[in-house]
Each structure stands twice: as C-alpha cells, then as structure tokens.
Design a protein around this motif. Structure first.
Motif, PDB file in Angstrom:
ATOM      1  N   MET A  30      40.551  50.203  52.117  1.00 25.46           N
ATOM      2  CA  MET A  30      39.102  50.426  52.026  1.00 25.46           C
ATOM      3  C   MET A  30      38.422  49.252  51.326  1.00 25.46           C
ATOM      4  SD  MET A  30      37.278  52.895  53.180  1.00 25.46           S
ATOM      5  CE  MET A  30      35.913  53.144  52.045  1.00 25.46           C
ATOM      6  N   ALA A  31      37.366  48.791  51.945  1.00 26.76           N
ATOM      7  CA  ALA A  31      36.641  47.672  51.334  1.00 26.76           C
ATOM      8  C   ALA A  31      35.753  48.188  50.198  1.00 26.76           C
ATOM      9  CB  ALA A  31      35.780  46.994  52.386  1.00 26.76           C
ATOM     10  N   ALA A  32      35.606  47.358  49.200  1.00 33.63           N
ATOM     11  CA  ALA A  32      34.715  47.688  48.085  1.00 33.63           C
ATOM     12  C   ALA A  32      33.827  46.478  47.821  1.00 33.63           C
ATOM     13  CB  ALA A  32      35.532  48.032  46.851  1.00 33.63           C
ATOM     14  N   LEU A  33      32.861  46.647  46.958  1.00 29.97           N
ATOM     15  CA  LEU A  33      31.930  45.556  46.693  1.00 29.97           C
ATOM     16  C   LEU A  33      31.941  45.208  45.205  1.00 29.97           C
ATOM     17  CD1 LEU A  33      29.760  43.944  48.349  1.00 29.97           C
ATOM     18  CD2 LEU A  33      28.070  45.486  47.343  1.00 29.97           C
ATOM     19  N   LEU A  34      32.010  43.898  44.939  1.00 30.69           N
ATOM     20  CA  LEU A  34      31.905  43.410  43.560  1.00 30.69           C
ATOM     21  C   LEU A  34      30.630  42.582  43.454  1.00 30.69           C
ATOM     22  CD1 LEU A  34      35.514  42.039  42.891  1.00 30.69           C
ATOM     23  CD2 LEU A  34      34.460  43.983  41.716  1.00 30.69           C
ATOM     24  N   THR A  35      29.920  42.720  42.361  1.00 30.58           N
ATOM     25  CA  THR A  35      28.708  41.913  42.202  1.00 30.58           C
ATOM     26  C   THR A  35      28.988  40.684  41.346  1.00 30.58           C
ATOM     27  OG1 THR A  35      28.094  43.317  40.361  1.00 30.58           O
ATOM     28  CG2 THR A  35      27.077  43.797  42.491  1.00 30.58           C
ATOM     29  N   PHE A  87      50.394  36.307  42.411  1.00 32.54           N
ATOM     30  CA  PHE A  87      49.413  37.253  42.954  1.00 32.54           C
ATOM     31  C   PHE A  87      48.372  36.426  43.703  1.00 32.54           C
ATOM     32  CE2 PHE A  87      45.719  39.947  42.965  1.00 32.54           C
ATOM     33  CZ  PHE A  87      46.192  41.257  42.947  1.00 32.54           C
ATOM     34  N   ILE A  88      48.101  36.791  44.940  1.00 26.18           N
ATOM     35  CA  ILE A  88      47.202  35.956  45.748  1.00 26.18           C
ATOM     36  C   ILE A  88      45.889  36.672  46.040  1.00 26.18           C
ATOM     37  CG2 ILE A  88      46.869  34.882  48.021  1.00 26.18           C
ATOM     38  CD1 ILE A  88      49.710  33.989  47.953  1.00 26.18           C
ATOM     39  N   VAL A  89      44.801  36.064  45.588  1.00 28.98           N
ATOM     40  CA  VAL A  89      43.470  36.522  45.964  1.00 28.98           C
ATOM     41  C   VAL A  89      42.938  35.523  46.999  1.00 28.98           C
ATOM     42  CG1 VAL A  89      41.159  37.133  45.210  1.00 28.98           C
ATOM     43  CG2 VAL A  89      43.101  37.426  43.644  1.00 28.98           C
ATOM     44  N   ALA A  90      42.962  35.917  48.236  1.00 23.43           N
ATOM     45  CA  ALA A  90      42.469  35.041  49.301  1.00 23.43           C
ATOM     46  C   ALA A  90      40.957  35.163  49.383  1.00 23.43           C
ATOM     47  CB  ALA A  90      43.109  35.423  50.619  1.00 23.43           C
ATOM     48  N   VAL A  91      40.341  34.200  50.025  1.00 23.39           N
ATOM     49  CA  VAL A  91      38.909  34.311  50.275  1.00 23.39           C
ATOM     50  C   VAL A  91      38.649  33.911  51.722  1.00 23.39           C
ATOM     51  CG1 VAL A  91      38.421  32.004  49.312  1.00 23.39           C
ATOM     52  CG2 VAL A  91      36.590  33.675  49.480  1.00 23.39           C
ATOM     53  N   LEU A 132      44.822  40.522  47.487  1.00 23.85           N
ATOM     54  CA  LEU A 132      43.420  40.905  47.659  1.00 23.85           C
ATOM     55  C   LEU A 132      42.753  39.848  48.520  1.00 23.85           C
ATOM     56  CD1 LEU A 132      42.273  41.872  44.011  1.00 23.85           C
ATOM     57  CD2 LEU A 132      42.733  43.452  45.899  1.00 23.85           C
ATOM     58  N   VAL A 133      41.730  40.249  49.250  1.00 19.86           N
ATOM     59  CA  VAL A 133      40.949  39.240  49.973  1.00 19.86           C
ATOM     60  C   VAL A 133      39.470  39.491  49.711  1.00 19.86           C
ATOM     61  CG1 VAL A 133      40.944  40.540  52.154  1.00 19.86           C
ATOM     62  CG2 VAL A 133      40.549  38.070  52.179  1.00 19.86           C
ATOM     63  N   LEU A 134      38.783  38.401  49.448  1.00 16.57           N
ATOM     64  CA  LEU A 134      37.347  38.460  49.182  1.00 16.57           C
ATOM     65  C   LEU A 134      36.585  37.877  50.363  1.00 16.57           C
ATOM     66  CD1 LEU A 134      37.346  36.777  45.627  1.00 16.57           C
ATOM     67  CD2 LEU A 134      37.410  39.235  46.106  1.00 16.57           C
ATOM     68  N   VAL A 155      35.609  43.113  48.814  1.00 21.90           N
ATOM     69  CA  VAL A 155      37.009  42.936  48.432  1.00 21.90           C
ATOM     70  C   VAL A 155      37.868  44.007  49.101  1.00 21.90           C
ATOM     71  CG1 VAL A 155      36.553  44.144  46.244  1.00 21.90           C
ATOM     72  CG2 VAL A 155      38.628  42.793  46.477  1.00 21.90           C
ATOM     73  N   GLU A 156      39.011  43.562  49.630  1.00 19.56           N
ATOM     74  CA  GLU A 156      39.957  44.482  50.268  1.00 19.56           C
ATOM     75  C   GLU A 156      41.355  44.178  49.747  1.00 19.56           C
ATOM     76  OE1 GLU A 156      39.261  44.911  54.773  1.00 19.56           O
ATOM     77  OE2 GLU A 156      38.038  43.213  54.110  1.00 19.56           O
ATOM     78  N   ALA A 157      42.178  45.203  49.673  1.00 17.94           N
ATOM     79  CA  ALA A 157      43.558  44.999  49.227  1.00 17.94           C
ATOM     80  C   ALA A 157      44.454  44.748  50.435  1.00 17.94           C
ATOM     81  CB  ALA A 157      44.038  46.215  48.454  1.00 17.94           C
ATOM     82  N   GLY A 158      45.475  43.923  50.226  1.00 16.24           N
ATOM     83  CA  GLY A 158      46.436  43.647  51.296  1.00 16.24           C
ATOM     84  C   GLY A 158      47.848  44.007  50.896  1.00 16.24           C
ATOM     85  N   SER A 159      48.017  44.561  49.719  1.00 19.48           N
ATOM     86  CA  SER A 159      49.353  44.932  49.244  1.00 19.48           C
ATOM     87  C   SER A 159      49.197  46.037  48.215  1.00 19.48           C
ATOM     88  CB  SER A 159      50.039  43.731  48.591  1.00 19.48           C
ATOM     89  OG  SER A 159      49.455  43.478  47.323  1.00 19.48           O
ATOM     90  N   GLU A 160      50.319  46.636  47.852  1.00 24.27           N
ATOM     91  CA  GLU A 160      50.276  47.683  46.828  1.00 24.27           C
ATOM     92  C   GLU A 160      49.819  47.118  45.492  1.00 24.27           C
ATOM     93  OE1 GLU A 160      53.645  50.256  46.023  1.00 24.27           O
ATOM     94  OE2 GLU A 160      53.899  50.415  48.201  1.00 24.27           O
ATOM     95  N   LYS A 161      50.358  45.913  45.178  1.00 25.69           N
ATOM     96  CA  LYS A 161      49.940  45.229  43.951  1.00 25.69           C
ATOM     97  C   LYS A 161      48.422  45.077  43.925  1.00 25.69           C
ATOM     98  CE  LYS A 161      52.452  41.418  43.991  1.00 25.69           C
ATOM     99  NZ  LYS A 161      52.923  40.045  43.729  1.00 25.69           N
ATOM    100  N   GLY A 162      47.881  44.690  45.089  1.00 28.26           N
ATOM    101  CA  GLY A 162      46.447  44.489  45.209  1.00 28.26           C
ATOM    102  C   GLY A 162      45.677  45.792  45.034  1.00 28.26           C
ATOM    103  N   GLU A 163      46.188  46.854  45.685  1.00 31.53           N
ATOM    104  CA  GLU A 163      45.567  48.179  45.546  1.00 31.53           C
ATOM    105  C   GLU A 163      45.458  48.564  44.077  1.00 31.53           C
ATOM    106  OE1 GLU A 163      44.401  50.234  47.732  1.00 31.53           O
ATOM    107  OE2 GLU A 163      45.408  49.897  49.672  1.00 31.53           O
ATOM    108  N   ARG A 164      46.580  48.386  43.393  1.00 30.30           N
ATOM    109  CA  ARG A 164      46.640  48.809  41.984  1.00 30.30           C
ATOM    110  C   ARG A 164      45.594  48.064  41.165  1.00 30.30           C
ATOM    111  NH1 ARG A 164      52.108  49.138  42.449  1.00 30.30           N
ATOM    112  NH2 ARG A 164      52.469  47.058  41.571  1.00 30.30           N
ATOM    113  N   LEU A 165      45.542  46.749  41.378  1.00 21.48           N
ATOM    114  CA  LEU A 165      44.586  45.970  40.593  1.00 21.48           C
ATOM    115  C   LEU A 165      43.153  46.352  40.941  1.00 21.48           C
ATOM    116  CD1 LEU A 165      44.928  43.133  38.699  1.00 21.48           C
ATOM    117  CD2 LEU A 165      43.204  42.578  40.410  1.00 21.48           C
TER     118      LEU A 165
END
Lengths: 364, 271
Positions: A1-6, A144-148, A174-176, A189-199
């Motif tokens: 599920m996508a979420a929004l960060l400001t 830990f990879i945060v892609a954009v 995570l991907v932004l 922001v969307e998660a791509g792994s369990e690690k990402g979900e958790r964070l």
C-alpha cells in the motif's frame, strides 16, 4: 500500500534510529555526491544538474526537489564494492587471516532505478557466481535500499533504451516518488520488502489517495524525456561483428585512456591486487583495489601487455559493456545512467559511438 | 564460509630443476588440502610478500600438488626460488580442465610447446595409467633448444609405458641427434584418424594456432582440438575481470577451451 510523506526527516531519523549509516546525495564541491547524511536536511533540495558529454554543472531549480537531478560522479558501488579493501594479512609462517569486521549497516537513500539495476548487475557478478565474494554478499545483505523513481532524467540518460526505465523494478526495501509542487515536495512511499514494511509502519504517513496516480504519471512522463538512446537492434551482435571497424581508430584518436568511464560506471567491477610487506618483511598483506581495462598493465602477460593500443582498450570496454557481458553474466553491463558520457574529459558518448559503429559498412 | 581469496599453506617437499629457468615443486598441505583437481585446472600460487600467480597443475596425488614453474617475473622468480621446507600459499583448483577421460578407444594427440608440456602432464599420466582405454597415445613435444625440454629424463619411461613420444627442437646444439624444426612438422610423419582423435594442445599462442590449423587440415573437428589459453589472472574466481578474452573469462570458462570457441578469438589482434 502506498503512503504519503510530507518530508523525509522522519524516514532518515528512523533509519538512523535503526543504527544505520544513511548514505544519500548531498551538494559538495560543485557536484551532487554521495555521502553520509545526519539528517534529511542535507539532501540537495532545490538543486538540479546540467549534463553534457564531458560536462556537469549544478543549477538552481525553481522548486525544492531533493531528487531532481540525474546521476552524479559516484555510484553505490563505492560502498558495496569499495575502491580499496584489505583481503587478508599474515605473518610469515602463519595462516593468513581476513579482517574481522562486521559489514557496515548502510541505508542507501535515493537509489535511482538505473543504479538499482546496476546493484543487481554487481550482485550477479560478485555475489552469485560459482565463487561468490563473501564480503560483497555480507555488505549487500546488510544494506537497506530506499529507491527513488526517476522523474528527472538528464541529458546523458538513456536507461529506457538500455532495457530499464524510470520506475524502480525490484530489489528495494522502500521506493519513493517525489511529487514536486510550487514550494512543497511530497513523497509517495511504497514498501518492496518485509524490512521495508516494518520501517514504513513506524513512520507517520498520510493516505496516498490521488497522489499515487500523480506519481505514476510523473514517472511515466520521465520515460519520454531521455536525453539519449542506444541505437536500436542487437548491440551484442553489432559489437561482435565490428571488431575490426575503422571507427575504433576514430574513438582512439579522442580517447585519453584515462579510465574515468570505468571509475564512474556503476557496474565496472574490475579489480587488481596489491601485495604489501611491513619494514621487517615478516608481515604481509593483500589488498584488492579497483582497476581499469584502460590501464595498459591490465592485460599484462609475461613479455608485455595484450592490449597495447587505446583502440583495443576502448573496444574491450565498450564490447564488454554491451556485448560480452551477456556471454559472461547473462545480461548487459550497461544500465544507461549516462555517467561515462558526462565524466569523459573529452566527451566521448557511447551512444554516439555505437551509432557510428552501426552505420559503418562492414568491410569484407 | 571461507573466502575464495584465502590461500592455504603448502610446504615444498621436493624440488627438481627442469631447465635453466624452470623448476618443478611438489607441494604438500600443511592444513586442509585443496579439493581434488581435474587435469588442466590451475591454482593461484602465493609467494610470501611478493604476490600470486596462476600455475597449471602438473600432477600430484593424495593431496600433493605438483607445479612446474618457469621464472619469468617477480612472483614466478620467488616461487622458483622456494626450497624444500619453504611454505607457499595455494588457492584452487580453478577453471575448466582438458575434459579427460576421452571416450574409450580414442586416439589421444598431445602437442606441447615449451612450458606447455607442464599442463599436459596430468593428461599424459592419466592416459598411461589407463593405457588400455585408448588406442594411440601420441605425445609431440617442441622446444626452442634441447636445454629447454621439460621432464627429459622421463621421456624414455613414457615411451616404454606405451606413448609414442616424438620430440623436435627449433635450434639444435652439438649434442642433439633428434629432429629439428617446428612441432607442426611432426604431423607430416603421422596419420591421424579424424573420427577418433582428440587433441590437447598447449604452448605459445602462435604455436597453438598453427598446430590447430595442421590438425584441422587433417580433418580433426574443431571441438576435438582442446587448447589451453593464457591471460592475466588476478583472482582466479571471476571477480577481477583481467582474464577476459572476448566472451570468455578464462579463469572460469577456460583455461582449456575447444578450438571452435578459441579460433574466432585468437585471430583478432589485441582482443
């Protein structure tokens, strides 16, 4: 599920609270470089770049985008496959010992889709062969990879024609997607792994709602704004066919054999080893450091180097990138990030060189 | 998991001077032995504080590894200078070997130029150990001068064990009563059966090309001509990129390849 960060403040703080070293883009020395970030405030908000063959300049943007720039001089390989690493050391008569250090806990913030693919390419070369590099695999697993997703391709970019695109495919936590407003920026922001979900679950986010569609549209639009393209057709066959082309001499007349392209390339993995001894001669060490196929010594055999001419060294590099990499590792070694175009001191542009090769009549 | 870059200590248990610049060392493991090798594979040999070089395996049983090394640079000089009791580091065995055993009833043709006999030695030893498996076992040896011939005291024993050994030198000296000329000239003395022959060729690149041409001219299909190629090797495990020859990573896809793969690559200058 996508979420929004400001803002990205909470994301960077959460990664740091997870005892991670956050590496991301920041402005330094007139370029957007990768460095350790203490807070999201160090991101290059409001900076873009102007890129050309042999040219790279910062430019001020009219907005506050943090990722409104294309690839800088470094790539993530500097962290996953460091320029110089100690392999082992030993005392005469004893068994060598590897440096006993846990892998760094990196969080890469802002990995562009081209660079995400490049990390995948390095994984297959260094981490998944018959003899995987244990050190590489450990570094990689601890990262830990945060892609954009890319909404700002540069003048040197050609990821679409290199088989990729501005949307991150896989391999991220995570991907932004950056949504650039008049004076605000927001991030889907969307998660791509369990690690990402958790964070992600630890962050205060807003529902993404309509922003998701806005983000997709921005990324889709980016695909049509590539500054360059590889020539169409089977480049692997082209390069094998054109080993004797006259155009290699033309490139060689411009190429300085300086190795910049191999240093900035996010997939160039070649290394050499250096042996050291201390002053007593009783303690010896072995180091691995980046090497380049442009160095005449690279192909040294007793009696001399195999590739003495710049022509043959440039041909080796380009042939490997778009041709023989397929034979060796099952894919191309070029992801279309455009770094080699921007950071070549004489502005050699591989897309143009390949086009010239493709148009040269084969002498037979 | 142990890194593929970690050498294992081996002690020199025997040292034989083959020629003015070439030495054979028997190496016994001081700790865990390396996994068993296949003929044609190589190890990375480390000389303390000097460096590491890829050397083809020339034999050895029960954990012992035999290397024949020619002194041509700083590291090989240090390896050749090792005395009985000294310690060297070994990693490996790496790479694709000759692909022995060959089918039952095959004719084996081994063609060696200079130090190229060293990587072929395990093929010869295998063929003589299983002599009944094969019809003809031919060993053609070329060297620059009689003084450059490897394992010369063994040649007679090989012949007695059932190998047809033929030797030629480029330049004779006063003691030499044998053939003079290129190794390819030896084919003029022979009749080869194209359907049954597997050839194993190792020597300088040019010698291998001419040998392969001579074999092809006698109808031997290219995949049945096996050649052992050499390029700079830094790691032996496919990480360093140095040993590329076009599509091949020679430490992984070689050093031994079929001539069908090698032929289009060896004729390209500076590939």
């Amino acid at each position: 599920m996508a979420a929004l960060l400001t803002s990205l403040d909470s994301l960077v703080a959460a990664l740091r609270a997870d005892r991670r070293q956050v590496i991301g883009p920041t402005v330094r020395d007139g370029a957007i470089v990768l460095a350790e970030l203490d807070s999201a405030r160090q991101l290059p908000y409001g900076w873009g770049v102007r890129v050309a063959p042999g040219g790279y300049r910062l430019r001020e943007r009219a907005d506050r985008a943090a990722f409104g720039h294309s690839a800088g001089p470094q790539s993530w390989k500097a962290y996953l496959h460091p320029p110089r690493t100690e392999l082992w050391s030993t005392r005469r008569g004893e068994s060598p010992a590897e440096p006993d250090e846990p892998p760094p806990r990196y969080a890469f913030l802002g990995v562009r889709p081209c660079d995400l693919r490049a990390i995948g390419v390095l994984d297959r070369v260094l981490g998944q062969g018959k003899y995987p590099s244990v050190r590489y695999a450990a570094r990689r697993a601890a990262t830990f990879i945060v892609a954009v997703n890319c909404t700002e391709p540069g003048e040197a970019c050609f990821c679409v024609s290199a088989g990729g695109g501005p949307k991150a495919a896989a391999g991220y936590d995570l991907v932004l997607t950056e949504l650039i407003g008049a004076d605000t920026v927001r991030y889907v922001v969307e998660a791509g792994s369990e690690k990402g979900e958790r964070l992600l679950s630890t962050l205060d986010t807003y529902p993404a709602d309509a922003a998701t569609a806005e983000a997709s549209a921005a990324v889709d639009a980016a695909a049509g704004r590539m500054g360059r393209a590889l020539p169409p057709g089977d480049l692997r066959a082209l390069i094998a066919e054109k080993r004797d082309a006259a155009h290699w001499d033309d490139v060689a007349s411009r190429c300085l054999s300086c190795a910049n392209c191999t240093m900035v390339c996010p997939t160039c993995f070649c290394t050499t080893v250096e042996d050291t001894t201390d002053l007593t001669g009783e303690v010896a060490g072995r180091w691995q450091r980046w090497d380049s196929c442009f160095d005449p010594d690279f192909s040294y055999l007793h009696g001399g180097a195999v590739r003495t001419s710049t022509r043959s060294r440039y041909r080796q590099w380009l042939s490997h990138k778009v041709g023989t990499w397929h034979d060796q590792f099952g894919e191309a070694g070029c992801v279309g990030c455009g770094r080699c175009v921007a950071w070549c001191p004489v502005g050699i542009d591989l897309t143009a060189e390949l086009a010239a090769l493709a148009s040269e009549e084969t002498a037979s | 998991m142990k890194s593929a870059m970690m050498p294992q200590p081996y002690r020199v248990t025997a040292r034989r001077e083959e020629t003015a610049d070439t030495v054979t060392l028997d190496l016994a493991p001081l700790a865990a032995p390396l996994p068993p090798y296949a003929p044609g594979q190589f190890t990375m040999v480390y000389a303390f504080g000097v460096g590491e070089v890829p050397i083809s395996i020339s034999g050895g049983e029960n954990g012992v590894i035999t290397h024949t090394v020619r002194s041509v640079g700083a590291v090989t000089r240090a390896v050749c200078a090792a005395r009985v009791g000294d310690t060297l580091g070994l990693r490996g065995p790496f790479g694709a070997g000759w692909g022995v055993p060959a089918p039952f009833g095959a004719d084996l043709v081994l063609v060696a130029g200079g130090i190229g006999l060293a990587p072929l030695r395990p093929v010869l030893d295998h063929a003589l150990r299983e002599r009944d498996r094969y019809r003809h076992v031919l060993l053609l040896i070329g060297a620059r001068t009689p003084g450059d011939l490897l394992y010369s005291s063994d040649h007679a024993a090989w012949a007695r064990a059932g190998a047809d050994v033929r030797v030629t030198v480029d330049r004779a000296d006063r003691s030499w009563t044998g053939r003079v000329g290129l190794v390819t000239a030896l084919f003029d003395e022979l009749w080869l059966d194209p359907g049954r022959t597997t050839a194993y060729v190792c020597g300088p690149e040019l010698m291998m090309r001419f040998t392969a041409d001579a074999l092809r001219a006698r109808g031997i299909p290219e995949p049945a001509i096996r050649v052992s190629l050499e390029r700079n090797m830094r790691c032996g495990v496919g990480w360093c990129g140095h040993c590329q020859l076009g599509p091949l990573l020679l430490c992984r896809d070689g050093p031994v390849v079929g001539y069908d793969h090698a032929a289009p690559l060896l004729t390209v200058k500076e590939l």
